[in-house]
Each structure stands twice: as C-alpha cells, then as structure tokens.
Design a protein around this motif. Structure first.
Motif, PDB file in Angstrom:
ATOM      1  N   ALA A 107       0.535  -1.031  -0.290  1.00  0.00           N
ATOM      2  CA  ALA A 107       0.040  -0.301  -0.228  1.00  0.00           C
ATOM      3  C   ALA A 107       0.913   1.179   0.475  1.00  0.00           C
ATOM      4  N   PRO A 108       0.678   2.228  -1.091  1.00  0.00           N
ATOM      5  CA  PRO A 108       0.851   3.853  -0.252  1.00  0.00           C
ATOM      6  C   PRO A 108       1.424   4.046   0.475  1.00  0.00           C
ATOM      7  N   GLY A 109       0.331   3.990   1.768  1.00  0.00           N
ATOM      8  CA  GLY A 109       0.306   4.414   2.962  1.00  0.00           C
ATOM      9  C   GLY A 109      -0.829   3.577   4.034  1.00  0.00           C
ATOM     10  N   ASN A 110      -1.214   3.893   4.536  1.00  0.00           N
ATOM     11  CA  ASN A 110      -1.813   3.156   5.738  1.00  0.00           C
ATOM     12  C   ASN A 110      -3.315   2.632   4.795  1.00  0.00           C
ATOM     13  N   GLU A 111      -3.494   3.377   3.805  1.00  0.00           N
ATOM     14  CA  GLU A 111      -4.577   2.759   3.118  1.00  0.00           C
ATOM     15  C   GLU A 111      -4.542   1.978   1.860  1.00  0.00           C
ATOM     16  N   MET A 112      -5.170   0.945   1.604  1.00  0.00           N
ATOM     17  CA  MET A 112      -5.589   0.690   0.186  1.00  0.00           C
ATOM     18  C   MET A 112      -7.150   0.309   0.122  1.00  0.00           C
ATOM     19  N   THR A 113      -7.297   0.399  -1.468  1.00  0.00           N
ATOM     20  CA  THR A 113      -8.358   0.235  -1.986  1.00  0.00           C
ATOM     21  C   THR A 113      -8.204  -0.757  -2.899  1.00  0.00           C
ATOM     22  N   VAL A 114      -8.856  -1.748  -2.482  1.00  0.00           N
ATOM     23  CA  VAL A 114      -8.616  -3.342  -3.521  1.00  0.00           C
ATOM     24  C   VAL A 114     -10.159  -3.336  -4.137  1.00  0.00           C
TER      25      VAL A 114
ATOM     26  N   PHE B 160      -7.416  -0.437   6.387  1.00  0.00           N
ATOM     27  CA  PHE B 160      -6.841   1.267   7.240  1.00  0.00           C
ATOM     28  C   PHE B 160      -6.773  -0.347   8.159  1.00  0.00           C
ATOM     29  N   ASN B 161      -4.833   1.037   8.287  1.00  0.00           N
ATOM     30  CA  ASN B 161      -4.035   0.321   9.097  1.00  0.00           C
ATOM     31  C   ASN B 161      -4.000   1.823  10.151  1.00  0.00           C
ATOM     32  N   ASP B 162      -5.372   1.981  11.353  1.00  0.00           N
ATOM     33  CA  ASP B 162      -5.185   2.722  12.577  1.00  0.00           C
ATOM     34  C   ASP B 162      -3.899   2.289  13.384  1.00  0.00           C
ATOM     35  N   GLY B 163      -3.047   1.482  12.938  1.00  0.00           N
ATOM     36  CA  GLY B 163      -1.831   1.844  14.172  1.00  0.00           C
ATOM     37  C   GLY B 163      -0.562   2.594  13.439  1.00  0.00           C
ATOM     38  N   SER B 164       0.730   2.239  14.518  1.00  0.00           N
ATOM     39  CA  SER B 164       1.315   2.599  13.964  1.00  0.00           C
ATOM     40  C   SER B 164       2.731   2.391  13.494  1.00  0.00           C
ATOM     41  N   ALA B 165       2.388   0.644  13.310  1.00  0.00           N
ATOM     42  CA  ALA B 165       3.780  -0.236  12.744  1.00  0.00           C
ATOM     43  C   ALA B 165       3.112  -1.058  11.547  1.00  0.00           C
TER      44      ALA B 165
END
Length: 383
Positions: free
Chosen positions: A281-288, A339-344
């Motif tokens: 993912a380019p960041g903490n979010e990705m739509t498939v 979405f990745n709500d965590g920092s890791a």
C-alpha cells in the motif's frame, strides 16, 4: 266466262302449291327431340375414355427408367475453386452399358460407354456453372439431368455476453450461464443476408427458435454449463435451394477469472497493472477492486454472484472495525478498503471467493498479501 274459270283454276292450283311448300318448310324446321343414349352406349364410351388414358408399355418403361436415374454431387455445398465430383446412377437400367455424355456450360467434356463419373472444379465466389449429363440407355431411353454449381461460403462470427473491464483488448469469452450470439454472413451470394433460410444446430441438435427465413443471427443461451465446448452449425439456402452452404465452429467455454486491481482516490482504478500475489500500500490505506473477467453480464448485475472476503484465513467481520487496527468497507461487494489505524506496519493475507448462487460455476478463489504502512504521526504527536 271460260277465261274466268281458267283464272280461278290457276289461282286454286297456286294456293295449293303455296300451302304444300309452307307445310314442307314447317316440317323441316320443326325441332326433333334428342334421343336418350342407352346404358350400353354410355358404358362403352366410358371404357373407351379410360383406355385412351392408359399409357403404353413403351411409355411406362421410359418413365420408369427416366425416374430411376439420379445425378449427385460431392460435396453438396462446394466452396470456391474446389473439386467437385458428379455421379450418375440408376437402379433399373445398366449404366455400364449406356452411352453417357457430360457437358459443362453447354460444352462437351466427356463421352463414352459407362462414364458414370465426372469431375470438375468450381469457379470464384458468385460464379455459376451448369453441369449436364445425357444418358442413352440400352433400352433406347434418352434421359437428361442437370445440376448448377454456385460456390458459396459462410463466415461465422460469435460474441459472448460476458463482462470484461474497461481497456481490455481481448475477446470476451463465454462462460456458464452466459448467452452466445453467432452471426452468419454468406460469402459469394448475390442477395442480401436476409434473403436466405438459416438452419441452426448446436452439437447436432436443431434449434428451431433460432432458425428460419432471414435469421442470420442466433442467440444461444446456457451452452457452457460445466465449462464444456459447443459446436454451432448453420446451413443456409436460397428460397429455391439452388444455392446452399454449411459451416460449423467449435467454441470452448471458460470459468470466470477474477483479477484484483488497486483503486486509488486520485488516480482511479489502475487497470494497467493487475495485482499479483503481493501488494504494498502507498500508505496506511488501500482499496482493492475485483474485476470478474468473463462473468455473465446478467449474473454480475442481478445479485446472483457473491463475493466473500477473508482476512488471514478468517471471515472478514461484518462491522466496520475489526478491533485489531483494521477497518473494512463495502463488505460483500466487489470492493474492499483496508485501513491500518496502528503505527506499525501490518502484513495481512486477504482472500476472496466468488461464487454463483445459481450454481453456474464452482467458486473462484484469489489470495493477496498486502503490506499496510503505519498511521502517520499527527502535528500534536498523537496517532
């Protein structure tokens, strides 16, 4: 006095002559009633009329031999510049002893005893050639048979009513539950496509609903259940059946194939590059997004296809938050947002199973490992 007596006598004699003449004329002009024929004469007239209709022995022999002689050609529906063989045969007379003469377009080609076979070649599409055979049998019967060569071909083009995503350059392939449309186009015919009678078959079985006058297009539903192949055949003929052609094509059905694409907010769906087995993912979010290649268009829109997502082998929760730092959107559809709500950074195994509620095909599965970056720091230093 004597003169007067003579005058009276002459007048009386003239009157008698006139009376006799008038009675004679009346007797001649009197209508004579017709005589009624006797039953014997009527029977004789009837028998004579039937005797006049009975053919002679020679006429019977001539008609029988003439009707028994047939002219066939192989192939029956030749193409352009193709070899054709004509054969004359009979079950009543010995053609091996007959004098047989072959003509093509009025030109003598072959002649001799027992020449029952003649070979020639068709011309270009649209050309017409006439082959004639004259048979003189040992019984003295002269028989002529003719056949016309009008080379005709049929081009078959098909299209499947299945889905392909935008910018896909390939051909849509048929799959279980999809309709197949086949178009027949005569080649070498002088008339329009709609001026022929079309007979359609699938795997050797007639399709009456698709056949008929002017029906150059056949819509054939449900041919590929189980991913089998189907052989579609069309026979076309002019109304007078002087022009005929047959063509067949074998088409193989496929199981729908699913590909995954990344859908970015600013760029849209990245159709130029399908996701493989891994994605970052380019960041903490990705739509498939799922694209079901070759899925029936009806099945795609009528809700008979279900999308089942899994995460690390478990079913994706129906609520938005999974409680493990991941948030999902549009569960049960052809799109899913992570979405990745965590920092890791997180690595997740995303699975997808596509199946048909109508049991048109077996489930199609896809597995993708996604690397999601951690949630970036905010200005106040919180997550």
């Amino acid at each position: 006095m004597a003169l007067q007596k003579n005058s009276v006598r002459m007048l009386c004699a003239g009157a008698l002559v006139c009376l006799f003449f008038a009675s004679s004329v009346g007797a001649q002009t009197q209508e004579v009633p017709p005589s009624t024929p006797s039953p014997e004469s009527e029977l004789e007239a009837l028998l004579k009329s039937y005797q006049d209709r009975i053919p002679t022995q020679n006429a019977i022999i001539t008609a029988s031999i003439s009707g028994s002689i047939s002219l066939t050609q192989d192939p029956e529906t030749p193409s352009a510049h193709q070899a054709v063989t004509f054969t004359v045969s009979s079950v009543l007379t010995d053609l091996d002893r007959a004098t047989i003469t072959w003509y093509q377009n009025g030109v003598l080609k072959e002649q001799g005893k027992g020449k029952k076979v003649f070979s020639t070649q068709t011309g270009a599409f649209g050309s017409v050639s006439t082959v004639s055979v004259v048979v003189l049998t040992t019984e003295g019967v002269l028989v002529t048979k003719r056949s016309s060569l009008k080379p005709l071909d049929v081009e078959l083009v098909w299209e499947a009513d299945t889905y392909t995503p935008p910018f896909y350059k390939g051909k849509a392939l048929p799959s279980p539950g999809s309709d197949l449309r086949v178009f027949a186009r005569p080649i070498g015919a002088s008339g329009a496509d709609s001026s022929f009678v079309y007979r359609w078959k699938v795997d050797g079985k007639s399709v009456p609903s698709a056949s008929g006058y002017g029906k150059s297009t056949a819509t054939l539903p449900g041919l590929f259940l189980g991913g089998k192949t189907a052989t579609v055949e069309v026979s076309i003929a002019s109304l007078d059946e002087t022009v005929r052609a047959t063509k067949s094509i074998t088409i193989r059905g496929v199981t729908p194939r699913i590909l995954l694409y990344e859908d970015r907010p600013l760029e849209g769906i990245r159709y130029g590059r399908a996701l493989g087995t891994t994605a970052v993912a380019p960041g903490n979010e990705m739509t498939v997004r799922v694209e079901p290649f070759f899925l029936s268009k009806d099945a795609r829109t009528n809700g008979s296809v279900l999308y089942r997502w899994t995460l690390d082998g478990g079913t994706v929760p129906t609520v938005e938050s999974s409680g493990s730092g991941l948030v999902f959107g549009e569960y049960g559809t052809h799109r899913l947002t992570l979405f990745n709500d965590g920092s890791a950074q997180k690595m997740v195994s995303l699975g997808l199973s596509v199946r048909s509620t109508a049991s048109l095909f077996s489930s199609v599965n896809k597995l993708l490992t996604v690397s999601l970056g951690g949630k970036p720091f905010s200005d106040n230093g919180s997550f």
